[in-house]
Design a protein around this motif. Sequence first.
Motif, PDB file in Angstrom:
ATOM      1  N   ASP A  35      66.765 -28.871  34.095  1.00  0.00           N
ATOM      2  CA  ASP A  35      66.651 -27.340  34.468  1.00  0.00           C
ATOM      3  C   ASP A  35      67.099 -27.175  35.912  1.00  0.00           C
ATOM      4  OD1 ASP A  35      63.423 -25.297  34.277  1.00  0.00           O
ATOM      5  OD2 ASP A  35      65.567 -24.862  33.953  1.00  0.00           O
ATOM      6  N   ILE A  36      68.143 -27.624  36.017  1.00  0.00           N
ATOM      7  CA  ILE A  36      68.730 -27.704  37.274  1.00  0.00           C
ATOM      8  C   ILE A  36      69.331 -26.354  37.871  1.00  0.00           C
ATOM      9  CG2 ILE A  36      69.761 -30.128  36.979  1.00  0.00           C
ATOM     10  CD1 ILE A  36      72.570 -28.861  36.525  1.00  0.00           C
ATOM     11  N   HIS A  37      69.173 -25.362  37.071  1.00  0.00           N
ATOM     12  CA  HIS A  37      69.711 -24.166  37.570  1.00  0.00           C
ATOM     13  C   HIS A  37      68.756 -23.133  37.956  1.00  0.00           C
ATOM     14  CE1 HIS A  37      67.800 -23.636  33.796  1.00  0.00           C
ATOM     15  NE2 HIS A  37      67.891 -22.246  33.649  1.00  0.00           N
ATOM     16  N   SER A  38      67.425 -23.772  37.842  1.00  0.00           N
ATOM     17  CA  SER A  38      66.466 -22.640  37.998  1.00  0.00           C
ATOM     18  C   SER A  38      66.342 -22.124  39.511  1.00  0.00           C
ATOM     19  CB  SER A  38      65.120 -23.413  37.590  1.00  0.00           C
ATOM     20  OG  SER A  38      65.071 -24.780  38.558  1.00  0.00           O
ATOM     21  N   ARG A  39      66.665 -22.616  40.547  1.00  0.00           N
ATOM     22  CA  ARG A  39      66.638 -22.307  41.876  1.00  0.00           C
ATOM     23  C   ARG A  39      67.789 -21.083  42.019  1.00  0.00           C
ATOM     24  NH1 ARG A  39      62.583 -23.165  45.110  1.00  0.00           N
ATOM     25  NH2 ARG A  39      61.556 -24.937  44.740  1.00  0.00           N
ATOM     26  N   TYR A  40      69.061 -21.823  42.011  1.00  0.00           N
ATOM     27  CA  TYR A  40      70.185 -20.957  42.586  1.00  0.00           C
ATOM     28  C   TYR A  40      70.760 -19.853  41.852  1.00  0.00           C
ATOM     29  CZ  TYR A  40      72.855 -24.432  39.944  1.00  0.00           C
ATOM     30  OH  TYR A  40      73.600 -25.407  39.266  1.00  0.00           O
ATOM     31  N   ASN A  41      70.312 -19.634  40.577  1.00  0.00           N
ATOM     32  CA  ASN A  41      70.914 -18.808  39.711  1.00  0.00           C
ATOM     33  C   ASN A  41      69.976 -17.952  38.890  1.00  0.00           C
ATOM     34  OD1 ASN A  41      70.337 -20.627  37.585  1.00  0.00           O
ATOM     35  ND2 ASN A  41      72.326 -20.839  37.113  1.00  0.00           N
ATOM     36  N   SER A  42      68.789 -17.742  39.026  1.00  0.00           N
ATOM     37  CA  SER A  42      67.757 -17.120  38.391  1.00  0.00           C
ATOM     38  C   SER A  42      68.156 -15.578  38.585  1.00  0.00           C
ATOM     39  CB  SER A  42      66.258 -17.198  38.853  1.00  0.00           C
ATOM     40  OG  SER A  42      65.704 -18.516  38.573  1.00  0.00           O
ATOM     41  N   VAL A  43      68.676 -15.102  39.659  1.00  0.00           N
ATOM     42  CA  VAL A  43      69.260 -13.717  39.391  1.00  0.00           C
ATOM     43  C   VAL A  43      70.294 -13.469  38.632  1.00  0.00           C
ATOM     44  CG1 VAL A  43      70.079 -12.009  40.931  1.00  0.00           C
ATOM     45  CG2 VAL A  43      68.576 -13.554  42.006  1.00  0.00           C
ATOM     46  N   ALA A  44      71.382 -14.413  38.619  1.00  0.00           N
ATOM     47  CA  ALA A  44      72.214 -14.431  37.771  1.00  0.00           C
ATOM     48  C   ALA A  44      71.999 -14.272  36.265  1.00  0.00           C
ATOM     49  CB  ALA A  44      73.398 -15.240  37.751  1.00  0.00           C
ATOM     50  N   ASN A  45      70.786 -15.168  36.040  1.00  0.00           N
ATOM     51  CA  ASN A  45      70.432 -15.223  34.719  1.00  0.00           C
ATOM     52  C   ASN A  45      69.665 -14.015  34.178  1.00  0.00           C
ATOM     53  OD1 ASN A  45      70.803 -17.861  34.170  1.00  0.00           O
ATOM     54  ND2 ASN A  45      68.801 -18.760  34.735  1.00  0.00           N
ATOM     55  N   GLU A  46      69.221 -13.198  35.336  1.00  0.00           N
ATOM     56  CA  GLU A  46      68.599 -11.736  35.031  1.00  0.00           C
ATOM     57  C   GLU A  46      69.527 -10.992  34.360  1.00  0.00           C
ATOM     58  OE1 GLU A  46      65.520  -8.480  36.573  1.00  0.00           O
ATOM     59  OE2 GLU A  46      66.229  -9.725  38.031  1.00  0.00           O
ATOM     60  N   THR A  47      70.674 -10.786  35.099  1.00  0.00           N
ATOM     61  CA  THR A  47      71.701  -9.983  34.652  1.00  0.00           C
ATOM     62  C   THR A  47      72.429 -10.468  33.300  1.00  0.00           C
ATOM     63  OG1 THR A  47      72.584  -9.965  36.889  1.00  0.00           O
ATOM     64  CG2 THR A  47      74.059  -9.054  35.556  1.00  0.00           C
ATOM     65  N   PHE A  48      72.368 -11.752  33.304  1.00  0.00           N
ATOM     66  CA  PHE A  48      73.075 -12.356  31.925  1.00  0.00           C
ATOM     67  C   PHE A  48      72.146 -12.098  30.895  1.00  0.00           C
ATOM     68  CE2 PHE A  48      72.801 -16.044  29.245  1.00  0.00           C
ATOM     69  CZ  PHE A  48      73.851 -16.071  28.823  1.00  0.00           C
ATOM     70  N   CYS A  49      70.820 -12.126  31.028  1.00  0.00           N
ATOM     71  CA  CYS A  49      69.846 -11.751  29.959  1.00  0.00           C
ATOM     72  C   CYS A  49      69.668 -10.524  29.693  1.00  0.00           C
ATOM     73  CB  CYS A  49      68.510 -12.300  30.408  1.00  0.00           C
ATOM     74  SG  CYS A  49      68.190 -13.914  30.317  1.00  0.00           S
ATOM     75  N   LEU A  50      69.820  -9.574  30.535  1.00  0.00           N
ATOM     76  CA  LEU A  50      69.875  -7.816  30.306  1.00  0.00           C
ATOM     77  C   LEU A  50      71.251  -7.629  29.437  1.00  0.00           C
ATOM     78  CD1 LEU A  50      68.334  -6.613  33.524  1.00  0.00           C
ATOM     79  CD2 LEU A  50      67.302  -6.743  31.293  1.00  0.00           C
ATOM     80  N   GLU A  51      72.159  -7.965  29.744  1.00  0.00           N
ATOM     81  CA  GLU A  51      73.454  -8.099  28.777  1.00  0.00           C
ATOM     82  C   GLU A  51      73.072  -8.399  27.309  1.00  0.00           C
ATOM     83  OE1 GLU A  51      76.936  -9.715  30.474  1.00  0.00           O
ATOM     84  OE2 GLU A  51      76.690  -8.880  32.435  1.00  0.00           O
ATOM     85  N   ILE A  52      72.701  -9.477  27.327  1.00  0.00           N
ATOM     86  CA  ILE A  52      72.301  -9.938  25.882  1.00  0.00           C
ATOM     87  C   ILE A  52      71.312  -8.857  25.245  1.00  0.00           C
ATOM     88  CG2 ILE A  52      71.297 -11.689  24.616  1.00  0.00           C
ATOM     89  CD1 ILE A  52      72.219 -13.588  26.444  1.00  0.00           C
ATOM     90  N   MET A  53      70.274  -8.674  25.987  1.00  0.00           N
ATOM     91  CA  MET A  53      69.484  -7.419  25.556  1.00  0.00           C
ATOM     92  C   MET A  53      70.189  -6.050  24.810  1.00  0.00           C
ATOM     93  SD  MET A  53      66.283  -8.377  25.023  1.00  0.00           S
ATOM     94  CE  MET A  53      65.733  -6.687  24.728  1.00  0.00           C
ATOM     95  N   ASP A  54      71.007  -5.610  25.737  1.00  0.00           N
ATOM     96  CA  ASP A  54      71.855  -4.660  25.487  1.00  0.00           C
ATOM     97  C   ASP A  54      72.696  -4.845  23.896  1.00  0.00           C
ATOM     98  OD1 ASP A  54      70.860  -2.980  27.516  1.00  0.00           O
ATOM     99  OD2 ASP A  54      72.814  -3.421  28.781  1.00  0.00           O
ATOM    100  N   SER A  55      73.264  -6.079  23.943  1.00  0.00           N
ATOM    101  CA  SER A  55      73.881  -6.430  22.701  1.00  0.00           C
ATOM    102  C   SER A  55      73.088  -6.443  21.551  1.00  0.00           C
ATOM    103  CB  SER A  55      74.542  -7.748  22.814  1.00  0.00           C
ATOM    104  OG  SER A  55      75.584  -7.684  23.802  1.00  0.00           O
TER     105      SER A  55
END
Length: 1259
Positions: free
Chosen positions: A564-584
């Motif tokens: 789970d090495i991504h959890s600290r530095y890219n959680s914000v990027a994950n939010e954008t990424f997840c919201l894009e997927i939700m739109d799809s």
Amino acid sequence: MDQKILCLATEKTADKLQEFLQTLKDDDLTNLLQHQAVKGNAAGALLRAIFKGSPCSEEGGALRRRKIYTCCIQLVESGDLQKEVASEIIGLLMLEAYHFPGLLLIELANEFIDAIKEGSLLNGKSLELLPIILTALATKKENLSYGKGELSGEECKKQLINTLCSGRWDQQYVIQLTSMFKDVPLTAEELELVVGKVLRMFSKLNLQEIPPLVYQLLVLSSKGSRRSVLDGIITFFNELDKQHNEEQSGDELLDLVTVPSGELRHVEGTIILHIVFAIKLDCELGRELLKHVKAGQQGDSNNLCPFSIALLLSVTRIPRFEEQKTSIVKSFKDHQLLQGSKFLQNLVPHRSCVSTMILEVVKNSVHSWDHITQGLVELGFILMDSYGPKKILEGKTIETSSSLFKTPNQHTCKLGANILLETFKIHEMIRQEILEQVLNRVITRASSPISHFLDLLSNIIMYAPLVLQSCSSKVTEAFDFLSFLPLQTVQGLLKAVQPLLKVSVSMRDSLILVLRKAMFASQLDARKSAVAGFLLLLKNFKVLGSLSSSQCSQSIGVSQVHVDIHSRYNSVANETFCLEIMDSLRRCLGQQADVRLMLYEGFYDVLRRNSQLANSIMQTLLSQLKQFYEPKPDVLPPLKLEACILTQGDQVSLQEPLDYLLCCIQHCLAWYKSRVMPLHQGDEEEEEGFYQELDDILESITNRMIKSELEDFELDKSADFSQSTGVGIKNNISAFLVMGVCEVLIEYNFSISNFSKNKFEEVLSLFMCYKKLSDILSEKAGKGKAKMTNKTNDSFLSMKFVSDLLTALFRVLLWRYISIPTSVEESAKKEKGKNISLLCLEGLQKIFSAVQQFYQPKIQQFLRALDVTDQEGDEGEDADVSVTQRAAFQIRQFQRSLLNLLSSEEEEFNSKEALLLVSILFNLSKLLEPSSPQFVQVLSWTSKICKENSREDASFCKSLMNLLFSLHVLYKSPVTLLRDLSQDIHGQLGDIDQDVEVEKTNHFAMVNLRTAAPTICLLVLSQAEKVLEEVDWLITKCKGQVSQETLSAEASSQATPQNNPAEKAIIIQLGTLLTFFHELVQTALPSGSCVDTLLKNLCKMYTILTALVRYYLQVCRSSGGIPKNMEKLVKLSGSHLTPLCYSFISYVQNKKGNNLKYTGEKKKEKTAVATAMARVLRETKPIPNLIFAIEQYEKFLIHLSKKSKVNLMQHMKLSTSRDFKIKGNILDMVLGEDVEDESEEGTPLEHGGQNEEPAKKKK
């Protein structure tokens, strides 16, 4: 002096040289030779001259030579000579050795042997001469005085080798001595002596000295004794491995003083390479290795060990031997057979588990065993390919991981996966190949079950996601095929590679591109795959602030997320990424019902893993629900079912899976209220408005659904539910939607009820609505041709709801069933369907079965939870109570219930209840330790029930007898039980000869006229077949043991029959089974399965008797005999079985003939006669097989009689039924009847009736 000798040697004749040498003293000559040899000047020339002047034809010359030989040997051993001079001297001595007289050769050989025994050799160079001396001695034809007698040269050589091998060998000369023997012509007996001596020296050498010794031994094995060499090497390293493992497990401090693991494994690896190289040059050695392993599997000795397995894996790289890998499954089958039979456990010693040994080989291979890694990889894939889950009817697969009770094939497949996983962990060079092969199978075998490969891929990636980045191109290539793979495969593949997506941005981007293309593909499956992929991404890429996995209600997916090495530095990027997927994904809500359904099923899991997406998900679900919700509170029904169904011309289909939508909302709402809202009390009131609105909507739907009648949905009994009309299909879809909504609302109201009476009344009202619809559908389906059972199997009730309900009800079920007798309840309340007690019992039976099958490790806690009296007991004392004791306590309660049931009259006997009780007893008895007194008590109780109770219910009888046999085989062999039952069956059904009156034995009251055949008859025949399989396995094992013993010269074949307990057990088993068949072949069995199965079992009985006779042919020597009990068995078969078999065959044929004749007279149609004839042919098919088996048995008995000098055939009567000639008078009679049938319609009936009468009487 030396010059004179050399000068005289140049003359043509040696006379003067001989005269001169005779004048010299022996010491002068040896000193001269020694002086010249040390100086290195012309020692060879001097030696040739001396030999020329010392012809062996003269006694003086021969003796001179003898002294010169001794001198030269001492010189060579002294180490004072230059290497070239020493080699020249030894070469000359070799050349001249053949001229020596035999007696002097014996003296020289003894001189060597004494030096070896005393350890006086300094460098062993002179040993090169010994094989020449022995070879020269063997060529001497005349008799030589040796010891106190006279022997030929060959016999002298044998005695010398015997003396040499029986003496002490200095450690440093073992290799040279072994190498020396390859140049000596040896007989098989001499070779065995030498090989035995060398193998005994293994334990006295340093570990590093063994590989070169093994090499020399393998070279020597080209002369013969290959099996002994292989056996010795494998046995030595097996013992060394055991000793090493014991020392390591015994005390960690011992590691300091024992052989380090690395050194031992390197030595083993080198030796394996030597053997493989030898096998490449000598195929016979490879064949002997395979024989060694097979004999080990059959015989007592445990020849399979980690070392021999590693050797096999290396050998399988040689093309001629590669097909030998797949015999591993046999070991698992043997293990399963042993576990299920106390009879075999008592006779066969404990065998090591083959999977443990193979995985130990994988672990050992880290020590540079590169030559076996390829073999390991191939073995792993062969096992997984051959024994993985298979496709069965309707495309479903047999799962390997669902149950703890695995078949041998499932164990073998799991072993293949473990081999590949462990090899992947250890060997970096092979990783890419393993990954590539697994991915290839996942992609190319889409139509076959591949869950085992997906599990392996997941484990591989979990182990080292960072390492696998170097192989990312392979995974990315696999993504390109996602659109063409079945949905289940896509989900499994993406779940497996998920840890890689977290550490590789490029791989994640590649996947998203593929999924976006698939989202707009024309194929429905491709779009479903895209939804599955996006949902997986949403689950595993957490947004900042989401609950941790430990806070989730269930640890779903936690086991997959070790990286789970991504959890600290890219959680914000994950939010954008997840919201894009939700739109799809929102766009998918306008697609087909199957795509929407996938979304609804996936959103709940996404919410639990990524709680920050809750608002987005809940808003999406709320807006979707509002399209089908009737907001006016007084409008019935509350849902717009019409809008959920799409009608296009004649085609009617589901557009919106409203039941799945509501189910998703209900689960998400419950989870959010229990997990998220407590953490945000007082905050985010606006957002919580969504959840309140959803609660109100569900409450309103509940109230209005209860008020609605089926007519409101246009689904009353008068509605059309046929699948052939558009209206019928539409009504079916509506009915299933309403039933699904009812189930969802039942769970919703139960979850918020807090056990209030009002809510439970609402739950029951909803259930009545569900039941009415279900009954209507069942009724309509029963009348129509179309069956709709497929869809009704899917329930929306979650496991949590079911478990909560069962937890509340379980104690009530148990208490109610045990406390309230069924008879009391039945007399008080009779109504259609099952009574409450029976439902309680059925619930108990399913719970016991489920816990045992799926939660075996937790059985102790489960049984403890059942024990109400123990809840407040001391924890320490409680831990001492075993599973056996707890299970026995529960068994006693159900035993009492069954006794109460059996005490009732036959008319009041409740068969369903009795079957459930026996099923529970069967499950609980599996938890008992077979060696415990509780197990014996249950066995004796079951036996007593079968002996004292007579019930005509066939299914109850079958289940109870099955319980008895399942217990009995774990206690001792059931052959005596079978014999008693066969006597009871014979007594109940009568004899094939109607004039014979059979005495009724009545061992078991459960055997009566109704149950004797086919129920109990088929059951005992099935058990007899299992016993025959065990005996067959034992005979094969004994054969392997004898094969091993006969290879050794010391093996005494005469002692085998008397001393082998397995043989005695085999004969006793077959003798008792023979009496069992003796009863059944005299029994007037009804036509059909009983007769057919009995004939097949008799055929198997004779086949195994033949195998036993062939075994004694192998054991028996012309000078020896066979055991007395074997003679008794043969006598018994000749007097009590074979003649009766022929009588039974006649009985069967007459009975079939009469049935056929009767059919022909009753039904004039030729088709009926043809059908009857076909049935007769099918049912009498085993008869020729049985006759052949009997005659094969008698044929080998004749061979054994000749070999053992015992007339075994005196007990066998000549076969009389082996008569296939055409009987003219009978043929004429049958043909005459056919003519009459065709010409006269009325007469045949009377005439035929007269002919038939005697036959009917006989029946």
